[in-house]
Motif scaffolding. Structure first.
Motif, PDB file in Angstrom:
ATOM      1  N   LEU A   1      40.851   3.941  12.669  1.00  0.00           N
ATOM      2  CA  LEU A   1      40.324   2.762  11.996  1.00  0.00           C
ATOM      3  C   LEU A   1      39.028   2.327  12.662  1.00  0.00           C
ATOM      4  CD1 LEU A   1      43.627   0.688  11.552  1.00  0.00           C
ATOM      5  CD2 LEU A   1      42.510   2.199   9.890  1.00  0.00           C
ATOM      6  N   ASN A  31      35.090  -2.723  11.039  1.00  0.00           N
ATOM      7  CA  ASN A  31      35.326  -2.839   9.597  1.00  0.00           C
ATOM      8  C   ASN A  31      36.761  -2.419   9.311  1.00  0.00           C
ATOM      9  OD1 ASN A  31      35.413  -2.816   6.838  1.00  0.00           O
ATOM     10  ND2 ASN A  31      33.699  -1.408   6.545  1.00  0.00           N
ATOM     11  N   LEU A  55      38.476  -2.281   6.757  1.00  0.00           N
ATOM     12  CA  LEU A  55      38.695  -1.586   5.496  1.00  0.00           C
ATOM     13  C   LEU A  55      38.298  -0.112   5.577  1.00  0.00           C
ATOM     14  CD1 LEU A  55      37.452  -4.278   2.940  1.00  0.00           C
ATOM     15  CD2 LEU A  55      39.787  -3.812   3.700  1.00  0.00           C
ATOM     16  N   ALA A  56      37.657   0.270   6.664  1.00  0.00           N
ATOM     17  CA  ALA A  56      37.188   1.649   6.803  1.00  0.00           C
ATOM     18  C   ALA A  56      38.168   2.463   7.641  1.00  0.00           C
ATOM     19  CB  ALA A  56      35.808   1.675   7.435  1.00  0.00           C
ATOM     20  N   THR A  66      36.652   6.567   4.328  1.00  0.00           N
ATOM     21  CA  THR A  66      36.970   5.859   3.084  1.00  0.00           C
ATOM     22  C   THR A  66      35.784   5.074   2.558  1.00  0.00           C
ATOM     23  OG1 THR A  66      37.802   3.951   4.340  1.00  0.00           O
ATOM     24  CG2 THR A  66      39.398   5.643   3.687  1.00  0.00           C
ATOM     25  N   LEU A  67      34.976   4.461   3.444  1.00  0.00           N
ATOM     26  CA  LEU A  67      33.850   3.636   3.011  1.00  0.00           C
ATOM     27  C   LEU A  67      32.568   4.097   3.696  1.00  0.00           C
ATOM     28  CD1 LEU A  67      35.472   0.077   3.135  1.00  0.00           C
ATOM     29  CD2 LEU A  67      34.960   1.421   1.089  1.00  0.00           C
TER      30      LEU A  67
END
Length: 268
Positions: free
Chosen positions: A247, A251, A253-254, A267-268
């Motif tokens: 992770l 971020n 979310l990434a 992912t991002l």
């Protein structure tokens, strides 16, 4: 029939060749060599299912070492559907297991001429050679005496050990290792010039057209329409082998994922 290689990490009795006569409801042990020697490959004569061969591999992995070869490795054959098995002796032209360096063995039988059989020998590290029999294992010839196959192998060839034969042309033979190797003259010469990816594990032929083949490797799947002389681009399938996930601390979310021989994905 089932080839059971057994536990990877300790000796166990559940190794060898098993046979079922009720479509898999129950199984009986047909061939057992030792608690450290399992069956890794089986071939069957398509014209006579009682005639078979099985490759036995002495192999146990410890936490601090791997035992990937031994004197109990070898090829057994049966002519009565597995009631009786006979070890093919090294005097038939095969590597001598008593030397202690015979590891995984791959087998392939010619569908068009079942007397022709190929065996791929490994010493626990790399390829020893490829052997060919034209009398269903009574006699064998080393078809790669110049060790060309080692040009496409590495130091973990026990991880592969696959050999295949073209369904209608027994002179076309394939060996899968780090590289994909093809011979059109029974192993005298090998083509290594085109590689769809690295680490090849599976190959199957179209039942209606033997020149159409599917190759499975760490990059996915490739299709050939000319008996493996060349391969198309990888078939895009929504799957890959992840072995590490991380992770992004800045971020949440990434996410990052390391894949087997296919780089890092984000992912991002």
């Amino acid at each position: 029939y089932l080839a059971a290689v057994g536990s990877y990490f300790s000796p166990n009795e559940e190794r060898g060749v098993y046979k079922s006569t009720d479509a898999g409801l129950t199984w009986n042990k047909s061939l057992f060599v030792s608690d450290s020697t399992g069956a890794i490959d089986i071939i069957m004569d398509p014209t006579n299912p009682n005639r078979m061969m099985a490759a036995m591999w002495e192999r146990v992995r410890r936490p601090n070492a791997s035992h990937l070869y031994g004197p109990s490795s070898g090829i057994y054959k049966t002519s009565d559907g597995g009631t009786n098995w006979e070890l093919i002796p090294s005097t038939a032209g095969l590597p001598d297991p008593s030397s202690g360096n015979v590891g995984r063995i791959g087998l392939a039988i010619s569908q068009s001429n079942p007397d022709i059989v190929y065996s791929l020998y490994n010493d626990g590290v790399t390829i020893i050679s490829l052997f060919k029999s034209t009398d269903f294992g009574n006699n064998w010839v080393d078809v790669d005496p110049d060790n060309e196959l080692q040009d496409g192998a590495s130091t973990f060839s026990w991880y592969f050990g696959q050999v295949r034969v073209h369904p209608t042309n027994p002179d076309i033979v394939f060996v899968m290792d780090v590289l994909f190797m093809r011979s059109s003259n029974s192993g005298t010469n090998w083509a290594l010039d085109y590689q769809p990816h690295v680490d090849h594990h599976a190959m199957a032929f179209h039942p209606g057209d033997p020149n159409i083949a599917i190759l499975g490797n760490d990059g996915g799947m490739n299709i050939s329409t000319n008996a493996g002389a060349s391969w198309g681009s990888h078939i895009q399938i929504p799957a890959t082998q992840f072995y590490e996930i991380g992770l992004d601390a800045s971020n949440p979310l990434a996410a990052y994922g390391g894949t087997q021989d296919n780089g890092t994905n984000r992912t991002l």
